[in-house]
Design a protein around this motif. Sequence first.
Motif, short mmCIF file in Angstrom:
data_model
loop_
_atom_site.label_atom_id
_atom_site.label_comp_id
_atom_site.label_asym_id
_atom_site.label_seq_id
_atom_site.Cartn_x
_atom_site.Cartn_y
_atom_site.Cartn_z
N ARG A 1 4.83 10.72 2.07
CA ARG A 1 5.81 9.37 3.08
C ARG A 1 5.61 8.22 2.31
O ARG A 1 5.90 8.37 1.11
CB ARG A 1 4.14 8.84 4.01
CG ARG A 1 4.04 9.87 4.23
CD ARG A 1 4.78 10.37 5.81
NE ARG A 1 4.36 11.05 6.49
CZ ARG A 1 5.25 12.47 6.88
NH1 ARG A 1 5.67 13.20 6.33
NH2 ARG A 1 4.78 13.64 7.84
N SER A 2 6.92 7.61 2.39
CA SER A 2 7.64 6.02 1.52
C SER A 2 6.52 5.34 1.80
O SER A 2 5.36 5.01 1.62
CB SER A 2 8.50 5.53 2.64
OG SER A 2 8.10 5.04 3.41
N VAL A 3 6.69 5.09 0.45
CA VAL A 3 5.66 3.94 -0.46
C VAL A 3 5.64 2.57 0.24
O VAL A 3 4.96 2.33 1.37
CB VAL A 3 5.95 3.29 -1.75
CG1 VAL A 3 5.20 2.31 -1.82
CG2 VAL A 3 5.69 4.63 -2.78
N GLY A 4 6.60 2.22 1.47
CA GLY A 4 7.08 0.96 1.80
C GLY A 4 6.27 0.96 3.40
O GLY A 4 5.86 0.16 3.55
N ASP A 5 6.08 2.80 4.37
CA ASP A 5 5.60 2.62 5.24
C ASP A 5 3.76 2.71 4.97
O ASP A 5 3.39 2.19 5.08
CB ASP A 5 5.03 4.50 5.86
CG ASP A 5 6.77 4.20 6.55
OD1 ASP A 5 7.32 2.78 7.16
OD2 ASP A 5 7.42 4.79 6.71
N MET A 6 3.36 3.18 3.38
CA MET A 6 2.15 2.87 3.42
C MET A 6 1.16 1.74 2.83
O MET A 6 0.90 1.72 2.92
CB MET A 6 2.04 3.97 1.93
CG MET A 6 1.87 5.54 1.82
SD MET A 6 1.32 6.56 2.90
CE MET A 6 -0.35 6.46 1.66
N TYR A 7 2.02 1.20 2.48
CA TYR A 7 2.18 -0.28 2.32
C TYR A 7 2.01 -1.74 3.29
O TYR A 7 0.95 -2.14 3.88
CB TYR A 7 3.31 -0.96 1.12
CG TYR A 7 3.13 -0.97 0.05
CD1 TYR A 7 2.24 -0.09 -0.58
CD2 TYR A 7 4.63 -1.23 -1.15
CE1 TYR A 7 1.93 -0.22 -1.74
CE2 TYR A 7 4.05 -1.06 -2.24
CZ TYR A 7 2.85 0.09 -3.04
OH TYR A 7 3.21 -0.46 -4.14
N LYS A 8 2.80 -1.19 4.32
CA LYS A 8 2.65 -1.59 6.35
C LYS A 8 1.35 -1.07 6.88
O LYS A 8 0.74 -2.07 7.04
CB LYS A 8 4.25 -1.51 6.63
CG LYS A 8 5.44 -1.79 6.01
CD LYS A 8 6.72 -1.58 6.75
CE LYS A 8 7.93 -2.36 6.50
NZ LYS A 8 9.42 -1.52 7.76
#
Length: 497
Positions: free
Chosen positions: A176-183
């Motif tokens: 999964r994308s790091v951006g989605d994990m951060y959000k």
Amino acid sequence: MFDFGIIPPAMFLGMVLFMLYGFPVAFSLAAVGLFFGAIGILTGHFEPVFMESLPFRFYGIISNELLLAIPFFTFMGAILERCGLAEDLLEGTGKLFGGVPGGLAFAVIIVGAILGAITGTVAASVITMGMISLPIMQRYGYNMKLATGVIAASGTITQLIPPSLVLVVLADQLGRSVGDMYKGAIGPSMLQVGIFILYIALIAIFRPKMMPPIPKEARGPLDGKLIATILLGMIPSIVLIFLVLGTIFMGLATPTEAGALGVVGAIVLAAINRRLTWPLIRQGMSTTMRITSMVVFILIGSTVFSLVFQGMDGSRWIEHMLSGLPGGALGFLIFVNIFVFILAFFLDFFEIAFIIVPMLAPVAASLGIDLVWFGVLLCVNMQTSFMHPPFGFALFYLRGIAPPSVKTSDIYIGALPWVGMQLILVLVVIFWPTSVTYWLDDGPKIDPSKVEIKIDLPTLGADPNAAPGGLPGLPEPGGLPGLPGGLSPLDGPPKVN
């Protein structure tokens, strides 16, 4: 259990025995993988062709640009740990809240959350908070169990608040994308800070003698100078948070590029605070080199192990064993979190992420569990690996910088209520998935079965005399419309007399 042979369970047991023995994890995983791979080849249970892909997997690890974010964030945290930003911020907020019972504890939680958002490393937060606030708490009569617990817990928030290194690793392992994990981690991290602050507030109300207020003569007046001190600590932090997280969320930079921006920002802050020296840079590089090397070697060892494990149908064995648990997806989540909680007594988050998560992710996907939610849930659970007595790294960091007058038993006993609060957050995230998914931008929903594809053929020229059933617009064999005498493009240019 043995429907897929005895080798996959034996591999798993061998890995556990090696780790209990205390042999380095990276080499244990590689050794177990190669040993059972040889046994599988000799017994005909493992195809030797699988081993030919190992060099390509190693190259894929080294060339993975996403993992390049790890040394950037580590280097940024190592510089910020020594640049003086935390000292100014904690001093200002401590004086601001110091007039109420538990004011310094409130300041530690708030500043720990801010540091977590700009450093991403637990060690930097715990060491900085401990060196600054623990002597003050001792001086003004704080209960030592409470003081050590709040300092260690303020550092572990870093593991959940973006730009956490754990979320980068989990994003890579879950695909999964790091951006989605951060959000996805925004909601749980806010809840975690809120739970910690609520706990401090309850103690301040019902047992204020455990954390008395700081005397007015020690706090100083609440004037413009104090406000300026707080703002001078806050504004650089907000700017750095935007450089690191804002650029990722807005799609302006990848996590690796944002990490590089964060390093530049940390160097600028160190220069502004007149702390930018060659020894600081060298120490930061040394810390970054050790952590990055450890991560790469663990990842290489886990790659060897997982290649052989999957070649022996180990992933099917895990899926068969876990997908049949009572309770469906909920039963799976409860079992996995209990399992990870127990593993966290012995393994750190890198080892759990590289070894266990790749085994669990396919089962979670087959049960219809959102992998971003699953990854954030595991991250919340793995916070406890830093707070577990007696192996929690946050407790080791705190013991290393605490004066001899602070007992080790106070540190261990003081950590227990905070571990309980972290487990409460695990339950909240399990039974309230929206706390993670609310922050995700899923984009427009499209049903593939309703998609229609229409192709309009270009019309090269209408021919009213075309035969029925023919393709409209195509020229007759004699030539193309518009060329004199029915010339064909294959005849070349017309001759001129």
